[in-house]
Design an enzyme around this catalytic site. Structure first.
Site, mmCIF file in Angstrom:
data_model
loop_
_atom_site.group_PDB
_atom_site.id
_atom_site.type_symbol
_atom_site.label_atom_id
_atom_site.label_comp_id
_atom_site.label_asym_id
_atom_site.label_seq_id
_atom_site.Cartn_x
_atom_site.Cartn_y
_atom_site.Cartn_z
ATOM 1 N N GLY A 96 38.444 28.227 -38.568
ATOM 2 C CA GLY A 96 39.278 27.056 -38.317
ATOM 3 C C GLY A 96 40.257 26.858 -39.456
ATOM 4 O O GLY A 96 40.743 27.812 -40.066
ATOM 5 N N CYS A 97 40.520 25.619 -39.779
ATOM 6 C CA CYS A 97 41.464 25.279 -40.844
ATOM 7 C C CYS A 97 41.075 25.933 -42.155
ATOM 8 O O CYS A 97 39.965 25.762 -42.649
ATOM 9 C CB CYS A 97 41.503 23.765 -41.005
ATOM 10 S SG CYS A 97 42.275 23.194 -42.511
ATOM 11 N N PHE A 98 41.983 26.688 -42.756
ATOM 12 C CA PHE A 98 41.618 27.360 -44.007
ATOM 13 C C PHE A 98 41.467 26.395 -45.165
ATOM 14 O O PHE A 98 40.848 26.717 -46.174
ATOM 15 C CB PHE A 98 42.553 28.515 -44.364
ATOM 16 C CG PHE A 98 44.037 28.282 -44.301
ATOM 17 C CD1 PHE A 98 44.617 27.043 -44.435
ATOM 18 C CD2 PHE A 98 44.884 29.382 -44.106
ATOM 19 C CE1 PHE A 98 45.997 26.862 -44.403
ATOM 20 C CE2 PHE A 98 46.263 29.227 -44.068
ATOM 21 C CZ PHE A 98 46.820 27.960 -44.220
#
Length: 267
Positions: A96-98
Protein backbone atom coordinates in the site's frame (compact mmCIF):
# COMPACT_ATOMS: atom_id res chain seq x y z
CA UNK A 1 -4.08 18.24 -9.76
CA UNK A 2 -2.95 21.63 -8.52
CA UNK A 3 -0.97 22.12 -5.35
CA UNK A 4 -0.49 24.82 -2.78
CA UNK A 5 3.07 23.99 -1.65
CA UNK A 6 2.72 26.14 1.46
CA UNK A 7 -0.18 24.06 2.70
CA UNK A 8 1.22 20.81 1.30
CA UNK A 9 -2.32 19.83 0.33
CA UNK A 10 -3.53 18.45 -2.97
CA UNK A 11 -6.33 20.55 -4.50
CA UNK A 12 -8.55 18.36 -6.64
CA UNK A 13 -10.99 19.52 -9.29
CA UNK A 14 -14.57 18.64 -8.35
CA UNK A 15 -14.82 16.16 -11.22
CA UNK A 16 -11.98 14.05 -9.83
CA UNK A 17 -13.05 13.95 -6.20
CA UNK A 18 -15.13 10.81 -6.70
CA UNK A 19 -12.13 8.91 -7.98
CA UNK A 20 -9.66 10.41 -5.53
CA UNK A 21 -8.92 8.97 -2.16
CA UNK A 22 -11.73 9.74 0.25
CA UNK A 23 -11.80 11.00 3.84
CA UNK A 24 -8.27 11.71 4.96
CA UNK A 25 -6.57 11.30 1.63
CA UNK A 26 -2.86 10.66 1.81
CA UNK A 27 -2.03 13.01 -1.02
CA UNK A 28 -1.02 15.94 1.09
CA UNK A 29 2.52 16.15 -0.23
CA UNK A 30 3.45 18.80 -2.77
CA UNK A 31 3.00 17.52 -6.30
CA UNK A 32 4.53 20.48 -8.05
CA UNK A 33 7.42 18.38 -9.37
CA UNK A 34 5.56 17.39 -12.50
CA UNK A 35 8.02 15.89 -14.92
CA UNK A 36 10.70 15.37 -12.27
CA UNK A 37 12.66 12.16 -12.68
CA UNK A 38 13.65 9.60 -10.12
CA UNK A 39 16.86 7.69 -9.67
CA UNK A 40 16.83 4.18 -11.13
CA UNK A 41 18.75 1.40 -9.49
CA UNK A 42 19.02 -2.20 -10.39
CA UNK A 43 17.71 -4.93 -8.07
CA UNK A 44 20.13 -5.52 -5.25
CA UNK A 45 21.76 -2.09 -5.32
CA UNK A 46 21.57 0.07 -2.28
CA UNK A 47 22.62 3.26 -0.61
CA UNK A 48 26.15 2.97 0.64
CA UNK A 49 27.70 4.92 3.45
CA UNK A 50 26.85 5.41 7.08
CA UNK A 51 23.63 3.99 8.56
CA UNK A 52 20.37 5.71 7.78
CA UNK A 53 20.29 7.35 11.20
CA UNK A 54 23.37 9.35 10.17
CA UNK A 55 22.56 10.21 6.60
CA UNK A 56 20.01 12.02 4.50
CA UNK A 57 18.18 9.49 2.38
CA UNK A 58 17.20 12.15 -0.10
CA UNK A 59 20.81 13.01 -0.79
CA UNK A 60 22.46 9.62 -0.45
CA UNK A 61 24.11 8.33 -3.62
CA UNK A 62 22.87 5.04 -5.04
CA UNK A 63 25.48 2.52 -6.11
CA UNK A 64 24.54 0.32 -9.03
CA UNK A 65 27.28 -2.25 -9.26
CA UNK A 66 27.80 -4.16 -6.03
CA UNK A 67 28.81 -7.80 -6.13
CA UNK A 68 25.93 -10.02 -5.04
CA UNK A 69 26.44 -13.21 -3.07
CA UNK A 70 23.11 -14.85 -2.29
CA UNK A 71 21.02 -12.04 -0.93
CA UNK A 72 24.03 -10.55 0.83
CA UNK A 73 25.57 -7.70 -1.11
CA UNK A 74 29.30 -7.43 -0.57
CA UNK A 75 30.71 -3.96 -1.01
CA UNK A 76 34.29 -3.13 -1.87
CA UNK A 77 36.64 -2.47 1.02
CA UNK A 78 36.29 1.13 2.06
CA UNK A 79 39.02 3.57 2.86
CA UNK A 80 39.57 4.16 6.58
CA UNK A 81 36.90 6.43 7.96
CA UNK A 82 34.67 6.12 4.91
CA UNK A 83 31.90 4.48 6.95
CA UNK A 84 31.11 1.78 4.39
CA UNK A 85 29.46 -1.46 5.47
CA UNK A 86 31.16 -4.68 4.50
CA UNK A 87 27.85 -6.43 3.91
CA UNK A 88 24.19 -5.63 3.59
CA UNK A 89 21.06 -7.43 2.54
CA UNK A 90 18.22 -5.86 0.62
CA UNK A 91 14.50 -6.53 0.64
CA UNK A 92 11.86 -4.94 -1.60
CA UNK A 93 8.22 -5.02 -0.54
CA UNK A 94 5.02 -3.18 -1.33
CA UNK A 95 2.10 -2.95 1.07
CA UNK A 96 0.00 0.00 0.00
CA UNK A 97 1.14 3.53 0.76
CA UNK A 98 4.92 3.58 0.96
CA UNK A 99 4.77 6.23 3.66
CA UNK A 100 3.31 3.59 5.98
CA UNK A 101 5.72 0.78 5.12
CA UNK A 102 8.81 2.99 5.19
CA UNK A 103 7.85 4.50 8.54
CA UNK A 104 7.72 1.03 10.12
CA UNK A 105 10.95 -0.39 8.76
CA UNK A 106 12.94 2.79 9.35
CA UNK A 107 12.37 2.32 13.10
CA UNK A 108 13.85 -1.17 13.21
CA UNK A 109 17.17 -2.27 14.64
CA UNK A 110 19.66 -3.21 11.96
CA UNK A 111 17.96 -1.27 9.18
CA UNK A 112 20.39 1.02 7.41
CA UNK A 113 17.83 2.60 5.11
CA UNK A 114 14.22 2.28 4.02
CA UNK A 115 13.71 4.06 0.71
CA UNK A 116 10.33 4.76 -0.86
CA UNK A 117 10.10 4.18 -4.59
CA UNK A 118 8.34 2.66 -7.56
CA UNK A 119 8.77 -0.68 -9.32
CA UNK A 120 6.99 -3.10 -11.60
CA UNK A 121 5.77 -0.74 -14.31
CA UNK A 122 6.72 -0.12 -17.91
CA UNK A 123 7.56 3.59 -17.78
CA UNK A 124 11.15 4.57 -16.91
CA UNK A 125 11.69 7.16 -14.19
CA UNK A 126 8.01 7.61 -13.30
CA UNK A 127 6.83 10.61 -11.31
CA UNK A 128 4.51 10.38 -8.34
CA UNK A 129 1.70 11.95 -10.31
CA UNK A 130 2.10 9.40 -13.09
CA UNK A 131 2.06 6.48 -10.67
CA UNK A 132 -0.98 7.86 -8.85
CA UNK A 133 -2.64 8.26 -12.24
CA UNK A 134 -2.36 4.47 -12.56
CA UNK A 135 -1.06 4.66 -16.13
CA UNK A 136 2.50 3.37 -15.60
CA UNK A 137 1.86 -0.02 -14.01
CA UNK A 138 4.17 0.79 -11.11
CA UNK A 139 3.66 -0.23 -7.49
CA UNK A 140 4.65 1.85 -4.49
CA UNK A 141 7.40 -0.14 -2.77
CA UNK A 142 10.08 0.25 -0.14
CA UNK A 143 13.67 -0.92 -0.58
CA UNK A 144 15.12 -1.94 2.76
CA UNK A 145 18.87 -2.25 3.34
CA UNK A 146 19.65 -4.01 6.59
CA UNK A 147 22.28 -5.82 8.65
CA UNK A 148 21.60 -9.59 8.48
CA UNK A 149 23.43 -10.13 11.76
CA UNK A 150 20.78 -8.04 13.51
CA UNK A 151 17.60 -8.82 11.56
CA UNK A 152 17.04 -11.45 8.92
CA UNK A 153 14.94 -11.62 5.77
CA UNK A 154 12.39 -13.96 7.32
CA UNK A 155 11.70 -11.51 10.13
CA UNK A 156 11.48 -8.65 7.65
CA UNK A 157 8.67 -10.56 5.90
CA UNK A 158 6.91 -11.59 9.10
CA UNK A 159 6.67 -7.94 10.00
CA UNK A 160 5.52 -7.10 6.48
CA UNK A 161 2.47 -9.33 6.89
CA UNK A 162 1.38 -7.45 10.01
CA UNK A 163 1.74 -3.85 8.82
CA UNK A 164 -0.70 -4.10 5.91
CA UNK A 165 -3.66 -6.20 4.76
CA UNK A 166 -2.29 -8.93 2.45
CA UNK A 167 -5.79 -10.23 1.64
CA UNK A 168 -7.06 -7.11 -0.13
CA UNK A 169 -6.19 -7.15 -3.82
CA UNK A 170 -4.81 -3.82 -5.11
CA UNK A 171 -6.26 -1.99 -2.16
CA UNK A 172 -5.30 -0.75 1.29
CA UNK A 173 -8.16 1.13 2.91
CA UNK A 174 -9.14 4.04 0.69
CA UNK A 175 -6.05 3.59 -1.48
CA UNK A 176 -7.24 1.62 -4.51
CA UNK A 177 -5.42 0.42 -7.61
CA UNK A 178 -2.26 -1.38 -8.66
CA UNK A 179 0.08 1.15 -6.97
CA UNK A 180 -1.15 -0.26 -3.65
CA UNK A 181 -0.70 -3.95 -4.45
CA UNK A 182 0.66 -6.30 -1.80
CA UNK A 183 3.91 -7.56 -3.26
CA UNK A 184 7.22 -9.16 -2.38
CA UNK A 185 9.93 -8.64 -4.99
CA UNK A 186 12.65 -11.23 -4.45
CA UNK A 187 16.24 -10.69 -5.54
CA UNK A 188 17.28 -14.33 -5.71
CA UNK A 189 16.04 -17.88 -5.22
CA UNK A 190 16.88 -17.88 -1.51
CA UNK A 191 14.58 -14.94 -0.94
CA UNK A 192 11.88 -16.56 -3.06
CA UNK A 193 12.04 -19.74 -0.99
CA UNK A 194 11.88 -17.88 2.32
CA UNK A 195 8.97 -15.76 1.07
CA UNK A 196 7.05 -18.88 0.04
CA UNK A 197 7.65 -20.40 3.47
CA UNK A 198 6.54 -17.29 5.32
CA UNK A 199 3.42 -16.96 3.17
CA UNK A 200 2.59 -20.60 3.80
CA UNK A 201 3.01 -20.08 7.55
CA UNK A 202 0.72 -17.06 7.50
CA UNK A 203 -1.93 -19.10 5.70
CA UNK A 204 -1.58 -22.10 8.03
CA UNK A 205 -1.71 -19.94 11.15
CA UNK A 206 -4.91 -18.35 9.81
CA UNK A 207 -3.75 -14.87 10.71
CA UNK A 208 -6.40 -13.56 8.32
CA UNK A 209 -9.92 -14.71 7.54
CA UNK A 210 -9.31 -14.52 3.80
CA UNK A 211 -6.59 -16.01 1.57
CA UNK A 212 -3.43 -14.04 0.82
CA UNK A 213 -3.29 -12.14 -2.47
CA UNK A 214 0.32 -11.02 -2.03
CA UNK A 215 2.22 -11.12 -5.31
CA UNK A 216 5.63 -12.83 -5.29
CA UNK A 217 7.72 -11.73 -8.28
CA UNK A 218 11.36 -11.23 -9.31
CA UNK A 219 12.59 -7.76 -8.41
CA UNK A 220 12.35 -5.38 -11.38
CA UNK A 221 14.12 -2.03 -11.71
CA UNK A 222 13.62 0.15 -8.64
CA UNK A 223 13.06 3.89 -9.05
CA UNK A 224 13.64 6.04 -6.00
CA UNK A 225 10.67 8.30 -5.27
CA UNK A 226 10.92 12.06 -5.08
CA UNK A 227 12.82 13.66 -2.22
CA UNK A 228 9.76 14.80 -0.30
CA UNK A 229 8.51 11.21 0.04
CA UNK A 230 11.55 10.04 1.95
CA UNK A 231 10.88 9.76 5.71
CA UNK A 232 7.59 11.51 5.01
CA UNK A 233 5.76 10.45 8.16
CA UNK A 234 8.65 11.46 10.37
CA UNK A 235 8.58 14.94 8.91
CA UNK A 236 4.79 15.31 8.63
CA UNK A 237 3.23 13.35 11.54
CA UNK A 238 0.29 15.72 11.88
CA UNK A 239 -0.69 15.81 8.21
CA UNK A 240 -4.20 14.43 7.69
CA UNK A 241 -3.33 11.04 6.17
CA UNK A 242 -0.35 10.57 8.47
CA UNK A 243 -2.36 11.31 11.60
CA UNK A 244 -5.37 9.18 10.76
CA UNK A 245 -3.87 6.32 8.71
CA UNK A 246 -0.10 6.04 9.13
CA UNK A 247 -0.04 6.86 12.84
CA UNK A 248 -2.31 4.00 13.95
CA UNK A 249 -0.32 1.53 11.83
CA UNK A 250 2.91 2.72 13.44
CA UNK A 251 1.39 2.32 16.91
CA UNK A 252 0.34 -1.25 16.09
CA UNK A 253 3.77 -2.03 14.68
CA UNK A 254 5.59 -0.64 17.72
CA UNK A 255 3.39 -2.60 20.09
CA UNK A 256 3.73 -5.95 18.33
CA UNK A 257 7.41 -5.71 17.39
CA UNK A 258 8.81 -3.74 20.32
CA UNK A 259 11.89 -5.94 20.70
CA UNK A 260 13.00 -5.00 17.18
CA UNK A 261 12.69 -1.25 17.65
CA UNK A 262 15.77 0.91 17.32
CA UNK A 263 15.96 3.08 20.42
CA UNK A 264 18.99 5.08 19.27
CA UNK A 265 18.32 8.80 18.66
CA UNK A 266 17.45 9.66 15.08
CA UNK A 267 19.47 12.30 13.27
Amino acid sequence: PRVNPMLATRILPVTTVASARSAFTRHQAPLSRRGATTSATTPGSQVKGIPWALQSLSAAPVQTAPAVRGHCVITAAAAPGAGFKMSEEVAIVGGGCFWCVEACYSQMKGVYSAISGYAGGDVPNPTYEQVCGKTTGHIEVVKIAYDPTVIDYRTILKIFFTVHDPTSFDRQGNDVGKPYRSTIMYLNEDQKKIAEEVMRDVEQQKLYNAPLVTELVPAPTFYKAEKYHQRYYEQNPNAGYCAFVVGPKIAKFRSKWAKYLNTAPRM
